[in-house]
Design a protein around this motif. Structure first.
Motif, short mmCIF file in Angstrom:
data_model
loop_
_atom_site.label_atom_id
_atom_site.label_comp_id
_atom_site.label_asym_id
_atom_site.label_seq_id
_atom_site.Cartn_x
_atom_site.Cartn_y
_atom_site.Cartn_z
N VAL A 142 0.82 -1.22 0.00
CA VAL A 142 0.00 0.00 0.00
C VAL A 142 0.86 1.27 0.00
CG1 VAL A 142 -2.03 -1.08 1.01
CG2 VAL A 142 -0.31 -0.08 2.51
N GLU A 143 2.12 1.14 0.37
CA GLU A 143 3.06 2.26 0.23
C GLU A 143 4.42 1.70 -0.12
OE1 GLU A 143 4.74 6.27 2.39
OE2 GLU A 143 2.97 5.32 3.21
N GLU A 144 4.98 2.23 -1.20
CA GLU A 144 6.25 1.75 -1.74
C GLU A 144 7.45 2.25 -0.94
OE1 GLU A 144 6.72 -0.25 -4.44
OE2 GLU A 144 4.59 -0.37 -4.96
N PHE A 145 8.58 1.62 -1.16
CA PHE A 145 9.87 2.04 -0.61
C PHE A 145 10.31 3.31 -1.32
CE2 PHE A 145 14.52 2.04 -1.01
CZ PHE A 145 14.91 1.90 0.30
N ILE A 146 10.77 4.30 -0.55
CA ILE A 146 11.33 5.53 -1.12
C ILE A 146 12.68 5.73 -0.46
CG2 ILE A 146 11.10 8.02 -1.43
CD1 ILE A 146 8.03 7.61 -1.18
N SER A 147 13.73 5.55 -1.22
CA SER A 147 15.08 5.68 -0.69
C SER A 147 15.37 7.13 -0.33
CB SER A 147 16.09 5.20 -1.74
OG SER A 147 17.39 5.29 -1.23
N PRO A 148 15.87 7.37 0.88
CA PRO A 148 16.22 8.76 1.23
C PRO A 148 17.47 9.18 0.46
CG PRO A 148 16.83 7.26 3.00
CD PRO A 148 16.10 6.44 1.98
N PRO A 149 17.57 10.44 0.07
CA PRO A 149 18.74 10.90 -0.67
C PRO A 149 20.01 10.93 0.19
CG PRO A 149 17.28 12.74 -0.19
CD PRO A 149 16.57 11.49 0.25
N ALA A 150 19.86 10.90 1.49
CA ALA A 150 20.98 10.85 2.44
C ALA A 150 20.49 10.09 3.67
CB ALA A 150 21.43 12.27 2.81
N PRO A 151 21.41 9.49 4.43
CA PRO A 151 20.98 8.68 5.57
C PRO A 151 20.10 9.42 6.57
CG PRO A 151 23.31 8.33 5.14
CD PRO A 151 22.85 9.44 4.24
N TRP A 152 20.26 10.72 6.70
CA TRP A 152 19.50 11.50 7.67
C TRP A 152 18.24 12.15 7.06
CZ3 TRP A 152 24.16 12.69 5.53
CH2 TRP A 152 24.18 13.75 4.65
N ALA A 153 18.06 12.04 5.76
CA ALA A 153 16.95 12.70 5.08
C ALA A 153 15.68 11.86 5.15
CB ALA A 153 17.32 12.96 3.62
N SER A 154 14.56 12.49 4.78
CA SER A 154 13.28 11.78 4.81
C SER A 154 13.19 10.79 3.65
CB SER A 154 12.12 12.77 4.77
OG SER A 154 12.12 13.44 3.52
N GLY A 155 12.36 9.80 3.85
CA GLY A 155 12.12 8.77 2.85
C GLY A 155 11.21 7.74 3.50
#
Length: 190
Positions: free
Chosen positions: A63-76
């Motif tokens: 129901v919600e896909e994986f979204i890789s964060p652009p950096a380890p501390w960023a949202s995703g």
């Protein structure tokens, strides 16, 4: 008395001081290796058998896909959300050992170390398993639960399943064989 140079076989070290049989110096050997890699490409890592495919922890749709964060501390979105009935069984996607079972902020989380750097985590769940307990692929490890205030992770009951490989989050669906990894192809420059 020295043998006559005119009748002897060619000297191993002629007047130039270099041997007739050339052998590269360390710097030359390194350059040859780098040129070879540039021409042929980097050889693949030591061949490993592909790990067996994992199983889905629940049968529901994503129901919600994986979204890789652009950096380890960023949202995703560091995992996938899969529809599941409240109280439904959560199964281990692969063999492993429980590495964590406890409350994180406002929900119970279960983490399983599958070896090879893979760790999967499930939330919100209820589980009687403790760190060190061995689990088998396909066996029930938890039941889908809610947050402490009774709400769900999604608008309707769902399981959040995250997978880390050597500490970095990856898309769990890659391990199911549902997705192929992205492959960058060269542009045709005409």
């Amino acid at each position: 008395m020295a043998p006559d140079q005119s009748t002897a076989t060619p000297a191993l070290f002629p007047d130039s001081g270099r041997p007739v049989l050339w052998w590269p110096r360390p710097r030359q050997l390194l350059m040859m290796l780098l040129v070879g890699i540039a021409i042929v490409g980097v050889p693949p890592a030591v061949a490993q058998d592909n790990p067996p495919l994992w199983l889905r922890p629940v049968e529901g749709d994503v129901v919600e896909e994986f979204i890789s964060p652009p950096a380890p501390w960023a949202s995703g979105h560091r995992g996938v959300d899969m529809a599941a009935p409240e109280g439904g069984e959560i199964r281990s996607p692969a063999d492993g050992v429980v590495s964590f079972s406890g409350v994180v902020v406002d929900r119970q989380v279960l983490s399983i170390n599958h070896g090879g750097g893979y760790v999967s985590s499930f939330e919100p769940v209820e589980s009687d398993l403790k760190p060190g307990d061995a689990v088998s692929q396909g066996k029930a490890v938890a039941l889908l639960s809610t947050y402490n205030d009774g709400t769900h992770h999604c608008a309707s009951p769902c399981l959040h399943w995250g997978v880390r490989l050597h500490g970095d989050y990856i898309n769990p669906l890659l391990l199911l064989g549902d997705l192929e990894p992205s492959i960058l192809l060269p542009l045709n420059n005409r």
